[in-house]
Design a protein around this motif. Structure first.
Motif, PDB file in Angstrom:
ATOM      1  N   THR A 233       2.924   9.460   1.878  1.00 40.26           N
ATOM      2  CA  THR A 233       3.192  10.877   2.130  1.00 40.26           C
ATOM      3  C   THR A 233       2.154  11.512   3.037  1.00 40.26           C
ATOM      4  O   THR A 233       2.269  12.686   3.376  1.00 40.26           O
ATOM      5  N   GLY A 234       1.131  10.750   3.420  1.00 40.02           N
ATOM      6  CA  GLY A 234       0.070  11.295   4.259  1.00 40.02           C
ATOM      7  C   GLY A 234       0.489  11.409   5.717  1.00 40.02           C
ATOM      8  O   GLY A 234       1.557  10.928   6.123  1.00 40.02           O
ATOM      9  N   PRO A 235      -0.338  12.042   6.512  1.00 40.36           N
ATOM     10  CA  PRO A 235       0.000  12.232   7.930  1.00 40.36           C
ATOM     11  C   PRO A 235       0.058  10.928   8.719  1.00 40.36           C
ATOM     12  O   PRO A 235       0.693  10.869   9.769  1.00 40.36           O
ATOM     13  N   ALA A 236      -0.627   9.879   8.233  1.00 40.01           N
ATOM     14  CA  ALA A 236      -0.645   8.600   8.952  1.00 40.01           C
ATOM     15  C   ALA A 236       0.310   7.589   8.340  1.00 40.01           C
ATOM     16  O   ALA A 236       0.174   6.376   8.571  1.00 40.01           O
ATOM     17  N   ALA A 237       1.301   8.069   7.577  1.00 39.85           N
ATOM     18  CA  ALA A 237       2.195   7.145   6.885  1.00 39.85           C
ATOM     19  C   ALA A 237       3.014   6.308   7.858  1.00 39.85           C
ATOM     20  O   ALA A 237       3.198   5.098   7.666  1.00 39.85           O
ATOM     21  N   ASP A 238       3.521   6.947   8.915  1.00 33.26           N
ATOM     22  CA  ASP A 238       4.325   6.195   9.886  1.00 33.26           C
ATOM     23  C   ASP A 238       3.498   5.121  10.569  1.00 33.26           C
ATOM     24  O   ASP A 238       3.966   3.992  10.789  1.00 33.26           O
ATOM     25  N   GLU A 239       2.246   5.455  10.914  1.00 28.47           N
ATOM     26  CA  GLU A 239       1.375   4.463  11.520  1.00 28.47           C
ATOM     27  C   GLU A 239       1.055   3.335  10.546  1.00 28.47           C
ATOM     28  O   GLU A 239       0.940   2.166  10.930  1.00 28.47           O
ATOM     29  N   THR A 240       0.916   3.683   9.249  1.00 31.93           N
ATOM     30  CA  THR A 240       0.638   2.656   8.243  1.00 31.93           C
ATOM     31  C   THR A 240       1.801   1.685   8.115  1.00 31.93           C
ATOM     32  O   THR A 240       1.600   0.470   7.990  1.00 31.93           O
ATOM     33  N   LEU A 241       3.032   2.199   8.171  1.00 34.23           N
ATOM     34  CA  LEU A 241       4.207   1.333   8.090  1.00 34.23           C
ATOM     35  C   LEU A 241       4.211   0.333   9.247  1.00 34.23           C
ATOM     36  O   LEU A 241       4.417  -0.881   9.044  1.00 34.23           O
ATOM     37  N   ALA A 242       3.976   0.824  10.445  1.00 38.61           N
ATOM     38  CA  ALA A 242       3.950  -0.069  11.609  1.00 38.61           C
ATOM     39  C   ALA A 242       2.775  -1.046  11.532  1.00 38.61           C
ATOM     40  O   ALA A 242       2.906  -2.219  11.904  1.00 38.61           O
ATOM     41  N   LEU A 243       1.633  -0.569  11.040  1.00 38.65           N
ATOM     42  CA  LEU A 243       0.457  -1.433  10.934  1.00 38.65           C
ATOM     43  C   LEU A 243       0.691  -2.570   9.948  1.00 38.65           C
ATOM     44  O   LEU A 243       0.324  -3.726  10.213  1.00 38.65           O
TER      45      LEU A 243
ATOM     46  N   PRO B 171       0.798  -1.235   0.000  1.00 39.40           N
ATOM     47  CA  PRO B 171       0.000   0.000   0.000  1.00 39.40           C
ATOM     48  C   PRO B 171       0.825   1.277   0.000  1.00 39.40           C
ATOM     49  O   PRO B 171       0.281   2.356  -0.291  1.00 39.40           O
ATOM     50  N   LEU B 172       2.131   1.193   0.288  1.00 37.20           N
ATOM     51  CA  LEU B 172       2.950   2.399   0.356  1.00 37.20           C
ATOM     52  C   LEU B 172       3.709   2.682  -0.935  1.00 37.20           C
ATOM     53  O   LEU B 172       4.398   3.705  -1.032  1.00 37.20           O
ATOM     54  N   VAL B 173       3.609   1.796  -1.923  1.00 38.02           N
ATOM     55  CA  VAL B 173       4.321   1.987  -3.185  1.00 38.02           C
ATOM     56  C   VAL B 173       3.339   1.900  -4.344  1.00 38.02           C
ATOM     57  O   VAL B 173       2.168   1.542  -4.170  1.00 38.02           O
ATOM     58  N   ASP B 174       3.830   2.231  -5.529  1.00 36.27           N
ATOM     59  CA  ASP B 174       3.018   2.132  -6.737  1.00 36.27           C
ATOM     60  C   ASP B 174       2.599   0.673  -6.909  1.00 36.27           C
ATOM     61  O   ASP B 174       3.448  -0.192  -7.180  1.00 36.27           O
ATOM     62  N   PRO B 175       1.327   0.313  -6.758  1.00 33.19           N
ATOM     63  CA  PRO B 175       0.933  -1.108  -6.737  1.00 33.19           C
ATOM     64  C   PRO B 175       1.179  -1.832  -8.044  1.00 33.19           C
ATOM     65  O   PRO B 175       1.631  -2.980  -8.041  1.00 33.19           O
ATOM     66  N   ALA B 176       0.894  -1.191  -9.180  1.00 28.71           N
ATOM     67  CA  ALA B 176       1.083  -1.874 -10.460  1.00 28.71           C
ATOM     68  C   ALA B 176       2.563  -2.178 -10.698  1.00 28.71           C
ATOM     69  O   ALA B 176       2.932  -3.288 -11.119  1.00 28.71           O
ATOM     70  N   TRP B 177       3.404  -1.205 -10.430  1.00 27.22           N
ATOM     71  CA  TRP B 177       4.858  -1.407 -10.599  1.00 27.22           C
ATOM     72  C   TRP B 177       5.375  -2.466  -9.628  1.00 27.22           C
ATOM     73  O   TRP B 177       6.167  -3.333 -10.003  1.00 27.22           O
ATOM     74  N   ALA B 178       4.928  -2.428  -8.374  1.00 26.65           N
ATOM     75  CA  ALA B 178       5.400  -3.376  -7.364  1.00 26.65           C
ATOM     76  C   ALA B 178       4.970  -4.804  -7.695  1.00 26.65           C
ATOM     77  O   ALA B 178       5.762  -5.743  -7.563  1.00 26.65           O
TER      78      ALA B 178
END
Length: 398
Positions: free
Chosen positions: A247-257, A70-77
């Motif tokens: 790049t959103g405000p909850a990006a750090d929480e998303t990484l940990a989640l 979810p944190l990278v370009d999905p089609a490319w990944a």
């Protein structure tokens, strides 16, 4: 290879920077291993070491893109992950065949009580490499978890394989004489009668598979598909196409989640394993199948192989979120690598035993070899259960 969307950001929050740094490092390792592989030339040991490092870097890149998709370009990944999986599997086949043959020949020598080393074994061992995975290959005589080897406790009787070296009864050959020879020797001697033929049969089958895998690997490394993968990894070494979520405000929480999701998937998969039964040594649970019921073995081993893959993904996620920390579940991962090696070796022995027109003594030796490797599977499950119990305190329950 599909190019990343140029409209996506290349730099994000601390989470994006952390993920980018890890993938940049793995991409650099991939490219360095690729260069060393090309420079190895006739140095087979150097080429094998570079190929192993190449597969390791490819596995880390693919696993990280899977976990943090979810944190990278999905089609490319998705495209890059698919191609890296293809490359890793293609390069792994040759060394898997070599390590499997060495393992089976070692086991045959131990089970038959013969001190003679087959020619193929002497050639394979100096340049042999571990089966694909993150842990080194274990010698067939060594058992994880400190369990003694049941087969090694039986005294080996005299006798040696006789007859056609390829394990087949020659046209017009006397099968009755072979049966009589097997009956006149007891215990390990019965194994010794067919051990030479079984070794020759395994050598012929696995050497052929290794040769085909080598040709496939050479073809893959020279293909346009591989060059597209290399170009994509070279791009990844300098920039990572991040998704807006990075790049959103909850990006750090998303990484940990996302890291916690990988952990919960591992815990759920382990909870479905029969760890209670695996905790009893010599429970014979891994011996439920037989030579004629290979699908039973495959279905029984599949959940353990899935846990091995999820454990690897969990470790990669921890390397991103908590860089520099040691792998708490390293011994458990090693036990699952042993489990995979023994399971694949037992499948090779079962496939050889199903060869048409083999001598009874050869089939008997292969049956004993198959049972021995299933005992190794059982011992690896016992070792994993022990290591998981010891490390469980480091993984909180969901």
């Amino acid at each position: 290879m599909q190019s990343p969307d140029p409209s996506l950001p290349r730099h994000g929050t601390a989470a994006g920077t952390q993920l980018s740094r890890y993938l940049h490092t793995q991409a650099a390792d991939f490219l360095r291993s690729l260069r060393l592989h090309g420079e190895a030339g006739a140095d087979t040991a150097g080429a094998a070491e570079a190929a192993q490092a190449l597969r390791t870097a490819a596995g880390r890149i693919g696993g990280t893109l899977d976990t943090f998709r979810p944190l990278v370009d999905p089609a490319w990944a998705d495209k890059l992950r698919t191609e890296l999986r293809w490359l890793s599997r293609t390069l792994a086949l040759e060394h898997a065949c070599a390590a499997r043959l060495a393992r089976l020949l070692d086991a045959l020598s131990r089970l038959s009580g013969s001190s003679e080393v087959p020619r193929a074994r002497a050639e394979l061992l100096p340049g042999a490499r571990p089966c694909p995975g993150d842990a080194p290959h274990v010698h067939a005589g060594a058992r994880p978890g400190g369990l003694p080897h049941p087969a090694s406790e039986q005294p080996a009787g005299p006798g040696a394989g006789t007859g056609a070296p390829d394990g087949l009864v020659p046209p017009g050959g006397n099968r009755t004489g072979t049966r009589a020879a097997a009956r006149t020797t007891g215990g390990g001697g019965s194994v010794a009668v067919g051990a030479a033929r079984a070794a020759a049969l395994l050598e012929r089958q696995l050497t052929l598979a290794r040769t085909r895998a080598h040709s496939a690997a050479l073809g893959a490394l020279g293909s346009a598909r591989f060059h597209a993968v290399a170009d994509a990894v070279a791009l990844l070494a300098s920039e990572l196409p991040l998704a807006p979520a990075a790049t959103g405000p909850a990006a750090d929480e998303t990484l940990a989640l996302l890291s916690e999701v990988a952990e919960h998937r591992l815990l759920d998969a382990v909870a479905r394993l029969p760890l209670g039964r695996a905790g009893h040594p010599y429970n014979a649970d891994a011996l439920g199948g037989g030579l004629a019921t290979e699908p039973d073995d495959e279905r029984q081993d599949a959940p353990w192989h899935a846990v091995r893959r999820l454990l690897r993904l969990h470790r990669y996620a921890q390397e991103v979120v908590h860089p520099g920390t040691g792998p708490v579940l390293g011994p458990a991962a090693l036990a699952l690598d042993h489990h995979r090696d023994a399971a694949e070796a037992s499948e090779a022995a079962a496939a050889a035993a199903r060869t048409p027109r083999i001598a009874p003594a050869t089939a008997y030796a292969l049956g004993v070899l198959h049972a021995d490797q299933r005992h190794e599977v059982e011992a690896a499950r016992f070792a994993f259960q022990q290591e998981w119990r010891h490390a469980r305190a480091a993984i909180p329950a969901p």
